[in-house]
Enzyme design. Structure first.
Site, short mmCIF file in Angstrom:
data_model
loop_
_atom_site.label_atom_id
_atom_site.label_comp_id
_atom_site.label_asym_id
_atom_site.label_seq_id
_atom_site.Cartn_x
_atom_site.Cartn_y
_atom_site.Cartn_z
N ASP A 165 19.64 -10.06 30.40
CA ASP A 165 20.71 -9.06 30.33
C ASP A 165 22.07 -9.75 30.37
OD1 ASP A 165 22.11 -6.73 30.28
OD2 ASP A 165 21.47 -6.01 32.26
N HIS A 178 23.36 -4.87 28.33
CA HIS A 178 23.17 -3.42 28.23
C HIS A 178 24.51 -2.68 28.08
CE1 HIS A 178 23.78 -3.49 32.68
NE2 HIS A 178 24.31 -2.30 32.46
N SER A 200 28.33 -3.56 36.02
CA SER A 200 27.52 -4.50 35.23
C SER A 200 28.38 -5.45 34.42
CB SER A 200 26.61 -3.72 34.28
OG SER A 200 25.71 -2.91 35.00
#
Length: 264
Positions: free
Chosen positions: A108, A64, A202
């Site tokens: 992801d 992402h 992330s």
């Protein structure tokens, strides 16, 4: 040109959507030489992710974090300073997992192919990936690291932060997060203790007993624990095959180019 890009990135630091390590502490400078600080544009906002250097020309991160204008900083500790150890490298190609779904946070995971090789030294090192599956049991103490806010509403940290998190039973995440899948996720974070990673971290590492077991994904919007991390083992074959394919492609385009990639 590279210096100008570096200065621009630093000038935008306090305008970004921040990453977050909650309840942690500052890491010893360059004690995690595989860490990558990733800066990119999301719409008109300059934002960030973490990453892991797994090859001289490849960084592992979250899918992402896929956006244009991506720049990778290696060898960084204080991201507001022009440290002599820092290497700024543009991203040549972004390769998200082909089954990545932003809606449900599945798969992801992404590879970033760098425009040039990282120069390996004491501050910049490859984190080798372990072949095969290794099981992480509930109760295991693991570490995450990243740059960002020191609290959910707090200031952005200038230096790399790290925090320990305890692996939980899968049911702890299944009860709180309907998207949780034990086949591709690891559940971690004691709900009684305010220690966590959050948005912007992330793509950073989730390490247990010195082994990279998962990467930080988008997580829960509330920032509460426990939370899910993207388990690495289901994607090892995809990572290895993708890197080999791209290196072969690159070698065919430039026969004199040599590359190195090793697995523990």
């Amino acid at each position: 040109m590279q210096l100008l890009l570096l200065l621009l990135a630093f000038s935008l630091l306090h305008k970004t959507r921040a990453g977050e390590i909650i309840g942690g502490h500052e890491a010893k400078p360059h004690s995690r030489p595989y860490m990558a600080f990733i800066r990119f544009w999301y719409a008109s906002i300059c934002t960030r992710c973490g990453g892991i250097l797994i090859h001289e020309k490849f960084v592992l991160t979250a899918a992402h974090c896929l956006n244009r204008g991506t720049i990778v900083f290696l060898g960084a500790h204080n991201i507001t300073k022009q440290e002599k150890t820092q290497q700024l490298i543009r991203v040549q190609r972004r390769i998200p997992h082909p089954q990545f779904s932003l809606e449900n946070s599945r798969n992801d995971i992404m590879l970033l192919q760098l425009e040039k090789k990282a120069k390996l030294n004491k501050a910049v090192q490859i984190l080798q990936l372990r072949k095969g599956q290794t099981q992480v049991m509930p109760g295991a103490i693991c570490q995450v690291a990243g740059w960002g806010m020191l609290d959910k509403e707090g200031p952005i940290a200038d230096t790399l932060q790290e925090v320990e998190m305890t692996v939980q039973n899968d049911k702890e995440c299944q009860n709180r997060w309907p998207k949780y899948d034990s086949a591709i996720h690891i559940c971690a974070g004691d709900p009684k203790i305010k220690k966590n990673s959050f948005k912007g971290d992330s793509g950073g590492p989730f390490i247990c007993n010195k082994v990279l077991q998962a990467i930080i994904n988008s997580g829960r919007k509330s920032g509460k624990t426990p939370r899910a991390f993207t388990k690495l083992s289901p994607y090892l074959d995809w990572i290895e095959k993708t890197i080999k394919h791209l290196l072969l492609q690159e070698a065919n385009e430039a026969p004199t180019l040599s590359n190195h990639y090793s697995w523990a």
